[in-house]
Scaffold this active site. Structure first.
Site, PDB file in Angstrom:
ATOM      1  N   GLU A 191       0.883  -1.224  -0.095  1.00 48.56           N
ATOM      2  CA  GLU A 191       0.074   0.091   0.016  1.00 48.56           C
ATOM      3  C   GLU A 191       0.818   1.210   0.086  1.00 48.56           C
ATOM      4  O   GLU A 191       1.666   1.390   1.036  1.00 48.56           O
ATOM      5  CB  GLU A 191      -0.903   0.014   1.133  1.00 48.56           C
ATOM      6  N   THR A 201     -13.598   5.806   2.228  1.00 46.92           N
ATOM      7  CA  THR A 201     -12.870   6.335   3.777  1.00 46.92           C
ATOM      8  C   THR A 201     -13.507   7.976   3.928  1.00 46.92           C
ATOM      9  O   THR A 201     -13.999   8.547   3.052  1.00 46.92           O
ATOM     10  CB  THR A 201     -11.177   6.520   3.366  1.00 46.92           C
ATOM     11  N   GLU A 215     -12.173  10.180   1.087  1.00 44.56           N
ATOM     12  CA  GLU A 215     -13.062  10.052  -0.254  1.00 44.56           C
ATOM     13  C   GLU A 215     -14.516  10.505  -0.118  1.00 44.56           C
ATOM     14  O   GLU A 215     -14.978  11.269  -0.930  1.00 44.56           O
ATOM     15  CB  GLU A 215     -13.148   8.429  -0.639  1.00 44.56           C
ATOM     16  N   LYS A 235      -0.709  21.915  -9.934  1.00 40.03           N
ATOM     17  CA  LYS A 235      -0.063  22.818 -10.904  1.00 40.03           C
ATOM     18  C   LYS A 235       0.553  22.011 -11.913  1.00 40.03           C
ATOM     19  O   LYS A 235       1.435  21.024 -11.484  1.00 40.03           O
ATOM     20  CB  LYS A 235       0.779  23.780 -10.067  1.00 40.03           C
ATOM     21  N   ASP A 248      -1.405  12.215  -4.203  1.00 39.79           N
ATOM     22  CA  ASP A 248      -1.330  13.649  -4.401  1.00 39.79           C
ATOM     23  C   ASP A 248      -1.245  13.865  -5.591  1.00 39.79           C
ATOM     24  O   ASP A 248      -0.336  13.419  -6.394  1.00 39.79           O
ATOM     25  CB  ASP A 248      -0.131  14.130  -3.984  1.00 39.79           C
TER      26      ASP A 248
END
Length: 247
Positions: free
Chosen positions: A79, A225, A228, A158, A154
């Site tokens: 994970e 989760t 989410e 940008k 992540d």
């Protein structure tokens, strides 16, 4: 001796180090999480970067000895970026025949996962603090993982930061090499542009195949989760991409 969270601080990457796909950040640790780290991390965790904070068991060739780590021989799920540990804890508890190694750069998430694991009495979870890609490069043997999960990485919104996204050709080739043939790479994101990019990058890797031909139906075993749920409440669409190693 009081717990010192500074012992787990990341050292800044040097100019010659690979780009990081995460941004180390500090967050306060409450008494409960400090207690979880002091009691459970020495038994269930190790540091990717600092042996003094928890040494990983290694084979003679320098690779991670998962048999020693988990105390048995079983398929391993990696994970990457386990966040606050909710998905890892639920999926591992429902999947006792496989072992879950959760790698997370942020200490509060590790502490929370340890707390969840202890409360559930789950025995097939171990945690690593640090850079998951560095661990993969140095210590995870080729063709050794049954699955890799990357949930809500992540998105580096940008454009100038897109080079830091974990789903890009070089990183995907590295991860695919660590999967067994027929092993799965399962990604999920609630950032639509990143989801489309995931599809393109994964489709371009000649060693991977997408059984769905596009976005996968949401797997029933991936829990929703709190992270989410916040995205869903904001109107985001969650996408799953699931591919298999074919060679």
């Amino acid at each position: 001796m009081p717990f010192d969270p500074n012992a787990f601080r990341h050292v800044a990457a040097s100019a010659n180090d690979p780009l990081r796909t995460f941004h180390p950040r500090r967050a306060a640790l409450g008494v409960g999480r400090q207690d979880a780290l002091m009691r459970l991390f020495p038994r269930l965790g190790f540091s990717v970067h600092d042996e003094a904070q928890g040494r990983m068991p290694l084979r003679d060739d320098g690779s991670l000895d998962t048999d020693e780590l988990f105390g048995r021989t079983a398929p391993v799920v990696l994970e990457i970026g386990s966040g606050m540990g909710e998905a890892t804890a639920v999926m591992a508890a429902a999947d006792p025949d496989r072992d879950y190694l959760a790698v997370e750069a942020h200490l509060p998430g590790i502490a929370r996962l340890l707390t969840l694991v202890e409360a559930a009495g789950t025995t097939n979870v171990r945690v690593a603090h640090g850079d998951a890609l560095d661990l993969v490069r140095r210590c995870i043997p080729e063709s050794s993982l049954d699955a890799i999960h990357i949930f809500f990485p992540d998105p580096w919104h940008k454009t100038k930061h897109h080079k830091r996204r974990i789903i890009q050709p070089d990183f995907v080739a590295l991860l695919r090499s660590r999967l067994v043939v027929a092993g799965t790479l399962h990604c999920a994101t609630d950032w639509e542009p990143y989801a489309e990019e995931m599809l393109r990058v994964l489709a371009a890797d000649p060693g991977l195949a997408n059984p769905s031909g596009g976005f996968a139906p949401r797997p029933a075993d991936r829990p929703v989760t709190k992270f989410e749920r916040r995205g869903l409440d904001l109107g985001h669409t969650v996408r799953d991409v699931l591919v298999r190693r074919v060679r």
